[in-house]
Design an enzyme around this catalytic site. Structure first.
Site, PDB file in Angstrom:
ATOM      1  N   HIS A   1       0.856  -1.200   0.000  1.00  0.00           N
ATOM      2  CA  HIS A   1       0.000   0.000   0.000  1.00  0.00           C
ATOM      3  C   HIS A   1       0.889   1.246   0.000  1.00  0.00           C
ATOM      4  O   HIS A   1       0.671   2.188   0.754  1.00  0.00           O
ATOM      5  CB  HIS A   1      -0.935   0.003   1.218  1.00  0.00           C
ATOM      6  CG  HIS A   1      -1.941  -1.109   1.202  1.00  0.00           C
ATOM      7  ND1 HIS A   1      -3.165  -1.000   0.580  1.00  0.00           N
ATOM      8  CD2 HIS A   1      -1.890  -2.365   1.717  1.00  0.00           C
ATOM      9  CE1 HIS A   1      -3.844  -2.143   0.727  1.00  0.00           C
ATOM     10  NE2 HIS A   1      -3.083  -2.984   1.406  1.00  0.00           N
TER      11      HIS A   1
ATOM     12  N   ASP B   1       0.053  -5.415   5.521  1.00  0.00           N
ATOM     13  CA  ASP B   1      -0.962  -6.227   4.844  1.00  0.00           C
ATOM     14  C   ASP B   1      -0.770  -6.201   3.333  1.00  0.00           C
ATOM     15  O   ASP B   1      -0.244  -5.245   2.767  1.00  0.00           O
ATOM     16  CB  ASP B   1      -2.362  -5.703   5.189  1.00  0.00           C
ATOM     17  CG  ASP B   1      -2.514  -4.217   4.857  1.00  0.00           C
ATOM     18  OD1 ASP B   1      -1.564  -3.453   5.131  1.00  0.00           O
ATOM     19  OD2 ASP B   1      -3.564  -3.828   4.317  1.00  0.00           O
ATOM     20  N   GLU B   2      -1.213  -7.267   2.711  1.00  0.00           N
ATOM     21  CA  GLU B   2      -1.383  -7.355   1.255  1.00  0.00           C
ATOM     22  C   GLU B   2      -0.160  -6.853   0.482  1.00  0.00           C
ATOM     23  O   GLU B   2      -0.287  -6.107  -0.484  1.00  0.00           O
ATOM     24  CB  GLU B   2      -2.636  -6.557   0.840  1.00  0.00           C
ATOM     25  CG  GLU B   2      -3.903  -7.080   1.500  1.00  0.00           C
ATOM     26  CD  GLU B   2      -5.137  -6.230   1.201  1.00  0.00           C
ATOM     27  OE1 GLU B   2      -6.161  -6.828   0.856  1.00  0.00           O
ATOM     28  OE2 GLU B   2      -5.075  -4.996   1.329  1.00  0.00           O
ATOM     29  N   ALA B   3       1.024  -7.265   0.911  1.00  0.00           N
ATOM     30  CA  ALA B   3       2.254  -6.824   0.244  1.00  0.00           C
ATOM     31  C   ALA B   3       2.674  -7.865  -0.796  1.00  0.00           C
ATOM     32  O   ALA B   3       3.009  -9.001  -0.455  1.00  0.00           O
ATOM     33  CB  ALA B   3       3.361  -6.617   1.276  1.00  0.00           C
TER      34      ALA B   3
END
Ligand SMILES: [Zn+2]
EC number: 3.2.1.52
Length: 556
Positions: free
Chosen positions: A299, A361-363
């Protein structure tokens, strides 16, 4: 009886709409007790402590008139007028307190001073009180009581006035927030005694100001909502692919470039360090600690737009309209680590919070797989793969903040692997219930980490009540779902040693604009606040629903 005069009140029982009610005919007093209609008490209120109702008045100084009034005007005395509900509510003498028509006196212990400054005027309907040095002669008393637990408070409203006890700033804040709700429309208060304290020690609200920029006035209003609902943390998500919102003096392009990388009208802007200090103080005055989130390494596109060299390939950066790209911060370059530590130095100076959220998160690992610097770090540190590289990076950041006395919160994603030992100052935020059910919770338990439970079902208030844009039916929920089926709430009950807190999140995906925030928040935030705070017996949903105020009782 102390003065030899007493009277028992008349009581009758009647069925109304299938519910047994007991009517207690109340006296009409002269003096500082105003006329009130008879009191009506549903007999089915199991938590109501009838044993403490004293029908015998011992200090009758005025004449008594037994009065009949319209059923529709009856007032129900119960703890249910406060949301989140209080732990203990009892009524001794039945009556109402009205401020006497003479100069009013206020005693405030020094620990209660900040709470008084911010909240008392509203809680007492704008009455003007003169400071008194003696609690015994004051009409409103904010009294220190060492026996109160950290966030606990007590309220006693009687013919003598309003007495509040607590031992901390937050305790006084919560007492005054409750008092605001106890005030009747005619500026009177029903006699009662309240003892209250929280269920969970970490009660948090998150706003995503990364995807959408929010005006400072909006941020302060959200903090007022937190305080009114007795949440003690405000998690401020300040960095996203679509915007970097926190001014960092050593990296000015983060905001000069990174705060305006998306196209939406409400996606432009950042918070100066002066504005942030003002918000932090505003929140602290209201018993709320601001936890900043700097999301690393994913992000991160807005930061890469400002400083492309922080990425693995130093190439052009695509800002996603929604969702994610594979462009993340490089975990291998020395300049990345320098960036992390210098940003965190400034962040820690701005935010005194004991917790700093570092995302995680969500890397995507796609770029790391082909980056010589990232691969070199994997070899140097004997790591198995890119997932372990992220866990290793997370551990490095937590170690850095440990020296500053901070605890780091990461989203559950960092625990996709277990191959790196972690420092003790890490909390895990469990969120992905929709896809992973209890995977994040179990991973945190295996790692021996405290958990903040914010399961997307039913803590993500950006999930609308009916489908909207990218939110299909499986990503919607109602007030009743939130109240009855919240996995975070259940986990807090089942694993009290692990789940130290809950958080409700308001992400701003799909360009959720400011004027849409309230329809996402209300009324479902009341259900989650109830789960975070209330230690009393859980009400049936229908009874809980009746508590929800028709208007929003939040300070503007
Ligand atoms: Zn790299």
């Amino acid at each position: 009886m102390t003065d030899g005069f007493s009277v028992s009140f008349a009581k009758i029982q009647k069925k109304v709409n299938g519910i047994d009610f007991e009517y207690i005919f109340e006296e009409v007093w002269t003096g500082n007790i105003v006329n009130k209609p008879p009191v009506i008490i549903p007999l089915s209120e199991s938590f109501f402590n009838f044993a403490k109702i004293n029908f015998i008045h011992t200090k009758m100084k005025h004449f008594i008139v037994i009065t009949f009034a319209l059923l529709t005007a009856f007032v129900s005395i119960s703890a249910q007028h406060v949301i989140p509900t209080v732990e203990s509510f009892s009524v001794g003498e039945i009556g109402v307190y009205a401020f006497p028509n003479r100069p009013l006196k206020l005693y405030t212990h020094r620990i209660a001073q900040r709470a008084e400054n911010v909240l008392l005027t509203d809680a007492i309907g704008g009455k003007v009180l003169k400071k008194s040095m003696k609690p015994t002669t004051a009409d409103v008393v904010l009294l220190y009581d060492a026996n109160c637990e950290t966030e606990a408070y007590g309220i006693k409203i009687s013919r003598k006035g309003i007495k509040i006890t607590a031992s901390t700033h937050n305790g006084f804040v919560y007492a005054l927030q409750t008092l605001r709700q106890l005030r009747n429309a005619d500026d009177t208060y029903n006699f009662c005694t309240i003892v209250d304290r929280p269920r969970l020690k970490y009660r948090s609200f998150m706003i995503d100001s990364g995807r959408q920029y929010h005006k400072i006035s909006t941020i302060k209003r959200l903090i007022n909502i937190c305080s009114a609902l007795k949440m003690n943390y405000f998690h401020w998500h300040l960095t996203e692919g679509q915007g970097w919102r926190v001014e960092i003096k050593q990296y000015p392009r983060l905001t000069s470039v990174g705060s305006s990388v998306a196209n939406g009208a409400e996606q432009q802007g950042f918070y100066s360090q002066d504005e942030i200090r003002d918000v932090v103080k505003f929140a602290a005055d209201r018993g709320v600690t601001v936890i900043p989130e700097i999301d690393i390494p994913g992000h991160f596109e807005a930061a890469l737009k400002a400083y492309p060299q922080l990425g693995c390939q130093n190439d052009s950066v695509t800002i996603p309209e929604s969702g994610l790209t594979d462009q993340v911060m490089c975990a291998g370059k020395a300049s990345s680590w320098k960036f992390v530590t210098e940003v965190l130095d400034e962040v820690c100076n701005l935010f005194p919070s004991p917790y700093i959220h570092l995302g995680g998160d969500e890397a995507s690992k796609k770029r790391w797989k082909i980056c010589p610097d990232c691969q070199q770090k994997i070899v140097e540190n004997h790591l198995a793969d890119e997932n372990e590289l992220q866990l290793w990076l997370s551990a490095q950041m937590a170690n850095y903040l440990m020296k500053k006395g901070r605890t780091v919160v990461f989203w559950e994603d960092i625990l996709h692997t277990e191959g790196v030992s972690l420092p003790d100052n890490i909390y895990i935020q469990w969120w992905n219930y929709l896809r992973g059910k209890e995977t994040g919770l179990k991973a945190a338990m295996r790692a021996g980490r405290p958990v903040i439970a914010s399961t997307n079902l039913h803590c993500y208030l950006n999930f609308p009540e009916t489908p909207w844009k990218g939110y299909a039916k499986n990503r919607t929920f109602s007030l009743q779902d939130a109240y009855l089926n919240n996995a975070a709430d259940k986990a807090a009950a089942d694993f009290p040693d692990t789940v130290v807190g809950m958080e409700t999140c308001l992400w701003t995906d799909y360009n959720l604009i400011e004027e849409q925030l309230d329809e996402r928040l209300f009324p479902r935030i009341y259900a989650i606040a109830e789960q975070m705070w209330s230690r009393g017996k859980r009400l049936e949903f229908n009874d809980f629903q009746k508590l929800i105020p028709s208007g929003i009782f939040i300070l503007k």
